[in-house]
Design a protein around this motif. Sequence first.
Motif, PDB file in Angstrom:
ATOM      1  N   GLU A  28       0.831  -1.202   0.000  1.00 19.89           N
ATOM      2  CA  GLU A  28       0.000   0.000   0.000  1.00 19.89           C
ATOM      3  C   GLU A  28       0.866   1.252   0.000  1.00 19.89           C
ATOM      4  O   GLU A  28       0.553   2.238  -0.689  1.00 19.89           O
ATOM      5  N   THR A  29       1.956   1.210   0.738  1.00 22.89           N
ATOM      6  CA  THR A  29       2.873   2.355   0.796  1.00 22.89           C
ATOM      7  C   THR A  29       3.501   2.617  -0.568  1.00 22.89           C
ATOM      8  O   THR A  29       3.590   3.766  -1.021  1.00 22.89           O
ATOM      9  N   VAL A  30       3.943   1.550  -1.226  1.00 19.14           N
ATOM     10  CA  VAL A  30       4.532   1.685  -2.560  1.00 19.14           C
ATOM     11  C   VAL A  30       3.508   2.255  -3.533  1.00 19.14           C
ATOM     12  O   VAL A  30       3.811   3.139  -4.347  1.00 19.14           O
ATOM     13  N   LEU A  31       2.287   1.762  -3.449  1.00 20.16           N
ATOM     14  CA  LEU A  31       1.242   2.190  -4.372  1.00 20.16           C
ATOM     15  C   LEU A  31       0.913   3.674  -4.217  1.00 20.16           C
ATOM     16  O   LEU A  31       0.639   4.369  -5.204  1.00 20.16           O
ATOM     17  N   LYS A  32       0.973   4.185  -2.982  1.00 21.03           N
ATOM     18  CA  LYS A  32       0.558   5.558  -2.719  1.00 21.03           C
ATOM     19  C   LYS A  32       1.710   6.561  -2.680  1.00 21.03           C
ATOM     20  O   LYS A  32       1.467   7.771  -2.579  1.00 21.03           O
ATOM     21  N   ASN A  33       2.939   6.080  -2.771  1.00 20.87           N
ATOM     22  CA  ASN A  33       4.096   6.969  -2.645  1.00 20.87           C
ATOM     23  C   ASN A  33       4.309   7.750  -3.952  1.00 20.87           C
ATOM     24  O   ASN A  33       4.873   7.237  -4.910  1.00 20.87           O
ATOM     25  N   ARG A  34       3.869   9.006  -3.956  1.00 21.54           N
ATOM     26  CA  ARG A  34       3.973   9.801  -5.180  1.00 21.54           C
ATOM     27  C   ARG A  34       5.387  10.303  -5.448  1.00 21.54           C
ATOM     28  O   ARG A  34       5.648  10.907  -6.492  1.00 21.54           O
ATOM     29  N   PHE A  35       6.305  10.042  -4.528  1.00 21.32           N
ATOM     30  CA  PHE A  35       7.688  10.485  -4.722  1.00 21.32           C
ATOM     31  C   PHE A  35       8.551   9.422  -5.406  1.00 21.32           C
ATOM     32  O   PHE A  35       9.685   9.706  -5.786  1.00 21.32           O
ATOM     33  N   LEU A  36       8.032   8.208  -5.538  1.00 21.62           N
ATOM     34  CA  LEU A  36       8.799   7.177  -6.232  1.00 21.62           C
ATOM     35  C   LEU A  36       8.872   7.493  -7.725  1.00 21.62           C
ATOM     36  O   LEU A  36       7.895   7.967  -8.308  1.00 21.62           O
ATOM     37  N   PRO A  37      10.008   7.236  -8.360  1.00 22.25           N
ATOM     38  CA  PRO A  37      10.141   7.518  -9.794  1.00 22.25           C
ATOM     39  C   PRO A  37       9.110   6.750 -10.607  1.00 22.25           C
ATOM     40  O   PRO A  37       8.807   5.584 -10.336  1.00 22.25           O
ATOM     41  N   SER A  38       8.566   7.411 -11.608  1.00 25.40           N
ATOM     42  CA  SER A  38       7.599   6.790 -12.504  1.00 25.40           C
ATOM     43  C   SER A  38       7.764   7.402 -13.885  1.00 25.40           C
ATOM     44  O   SER A  38       7.778   8.627 -14.013  1.00 25.40           O
ATOM     45  N   PRO A  39       7.907   6.593 -14.921  1.00 21.76           N
ATOM     46  CA  PRO A  39       8.110   7.139 -16.269  1.00 21.76           C
ATOM     47  C   PRO A  39       6.840   7.760 -16.825  1.00 21.76           C
ATOM     48  O   PRO A  39       5.728   7.489 -16.354  1.00 21.76           O
ATOM     49  N   GLU A  40       7.008   8.603 -17.818  1.00 18.37           N
ATOM     50  CA  GLU A  40       5.857   9.140 -18.536  1.00 18.37           C
ATOM     51  C   GLU A  40       5.118   7.990 -19.215  1.00 18.37           C
ATOM     52  O   GLU A  40       5.724   6.990 -19.605  1.00 18.37           O
ATOM     53  N   LEU A  41       3.812   8.105 -19.342  1.00 18.15           N
ATOM     54  CA  LEU A  41       3.007   7.019 -19.884  1.00 18.15           C
ATOM     55  C   LEU A  41       3.501   6.541 -21.244  1.00 18.15           C
ATOM     56  O   LEU A  41       3.535   5.346 -21.525  1.00 18.15           O
ATOM     57  N   GLU A  42       3.905   7.479 -22.092  1.00 19.84           N
ATOM     58  CA  GLU A  42       4.345   7.082 -23.434  1.00 19.84           C
ATOM     59  C   GLU A  42       5.692   6.362 -23.417  1.00 19.84           C
ATOM     60  O   GLU A  42       6.106   5.772 -24.413  1.00 19.84           O
ATOM     61  N   SER A  43       6.396   6.391 -22.262  1.00 21.07           N
ATOM     62  CA  SER A  43       7.692   5.729 -22.161  1.00 21.07           C
ATOM     63  C   SER A  43       7.580   4.279 -21.725  1.00 21.07           C
ATOM     64  O   SER A  43       8.552   3.535 -21.781  1.00 21.07           O
ATOM     65  N   ILE A  44       6.425   3.871 -21.248  1.00 19.49           N
ATOM     66  CA  ILE A  44       6.269   2.507 -20.760  1.00 19.49           C
ATOM     67  C   ILE A  44       6.032   1.592 -21.946  1.00 19.49           C
ATOM     68  O   ILE A  44       4.909   1.406 -22.390  1.00 19.49           O
ATOM     69  N   PHE A  45       7.126   1.025 -22.463  1.00 17.46           N
ATOM     70  CA  PHE A  45       7.058   0.300 -23.715  1.00 17.46           C
ATOM     71  C   PHE A  45       6.828  -1.193 -23.525  1.00 17.46           C
ATOM     72  O   PHE A  45       6.718  -1.923 -24.502  1.00 17.46           O
ATOM     73  N   VAL A  46       6.769  -1.651 -22.303  1.00 19.65           N
ATOM     74  CA  VAL A  46       6.562  -3.071 -22.068  1.00 19.65           C
ATOM     75  C   VAL A  46       5.534  -3.244 -20.953  1.00 19.65           C
ATOM     76  O   VAL A  46       5.650  -2.640 -19.908  1.00 19.65           O
ATOM     77  N   GLY A  47       4.509  -4.066 -21.178  1.00 23.88           N
ATOM     78  CA  GLY A  47       3.579  -4.429 -20.122  1.00 23.88           C
ATOM     79  C   GLY A  47       2.283  -3.653 -20.143  1.00 23.88           C
ATOM     80  O   GLY A  47       2.208  -2.539 -20.631  1.00 23.88           O
ATOM     81  N   ASP A  48       1.256  -4.272 -19.563  1.00 23.63           N
ATOM     82  CA  ASP A  48      -0.054  -3.658 -19.467  1.00 23.63           C
ATOM     83  C   ASP A  48      -0.306  -3.205 -18.032  1.00 23.63           C
ATOM     84  O   ASP A  48       0.386  -3.596 -17.107  1.00 23.63           O
TER      85      ASP A  48
END
Length: 281
Positions: A28-48
């Motif tokens: 739950e902490t990982v899911l809600k942690n807005r400070f964790l790095p996350s790529p731009e949507l168009e950069s996620i080239f693998v996975g649904d």
Amino acid sequence: MTEVIALKQSPADHVRVYDNDYVEWLMETVLKNRFLPSPELESIFVGDGSYQAVGAEFLGHFIRKGGLEKTDRILDIGCGIGRMAVPLTQYLDYEKGTYCGIDPVAGGIEWCNQKLSPIYSNFEFRHVDIAHNLYNPKGAIDGLELVLPYDGNQFDFIIMTSIVTHLPDEEVSAYLREIERLLAPGGRLFMTAFVVDKVAQENVSKKRDARLGFQRYDNGPCWFVPELPPLAAVGFDDGFLDRAITGAGLNTVLKSFGHWRGVSSDHYQDLFVAEKDGIRR
């Protein structure tokens, strides 16, 4: 209920124990942690699916089903753009646990080296130029002759999520042999796959994922989806992966069917956990 096939048990004094309340809190902490790095949507080239949600889900599976420990040395084969790595930064012991991620697509590795390694020094990412018809057609390394740039017996936990779902059967066996070389005694492989058992083949309840209308390819163990490129989604005869794991010198300790086939399960793809003989460090 998730259908789990009971297989060889680990030695009693090496059973992996976890605190379920802690795992729930961590996810739950990982899911809600807005400070964790996350790529731009168009950069996620693998996975649904949601980048954060899928990563948090698998962190739970690694611990609960795979027995991942905070001090483990991890190799993530096909790490992509860090979907599994990001949540693992919140779990691994900073001084004792290590993570190595490899991928044949340079873009994801570049993002991870920019966003993760400078913050988490126990995480490293490496581009390995493995040839793949879809993801890296000009790659220099033949998957049938795979030798990864690491010494043997070096890793306690090896991840292959959504990798054999894009490999022909001969390469699956080559990968598993290399994994056996790299695992330390008592180390584990966590692998997802599509197992085309009778439920998936017959689809009597009509609940199978409509995107995965597998049809057998020739007389081998592979099943492909006719409307997709051959390696876009690969299924295998039930029993093929079990035999390939054993043939590589590993022991399957968990085999769990996923809900892609229309059955109740807490994970989508099918899941294998295999172990190398010996005592953990």
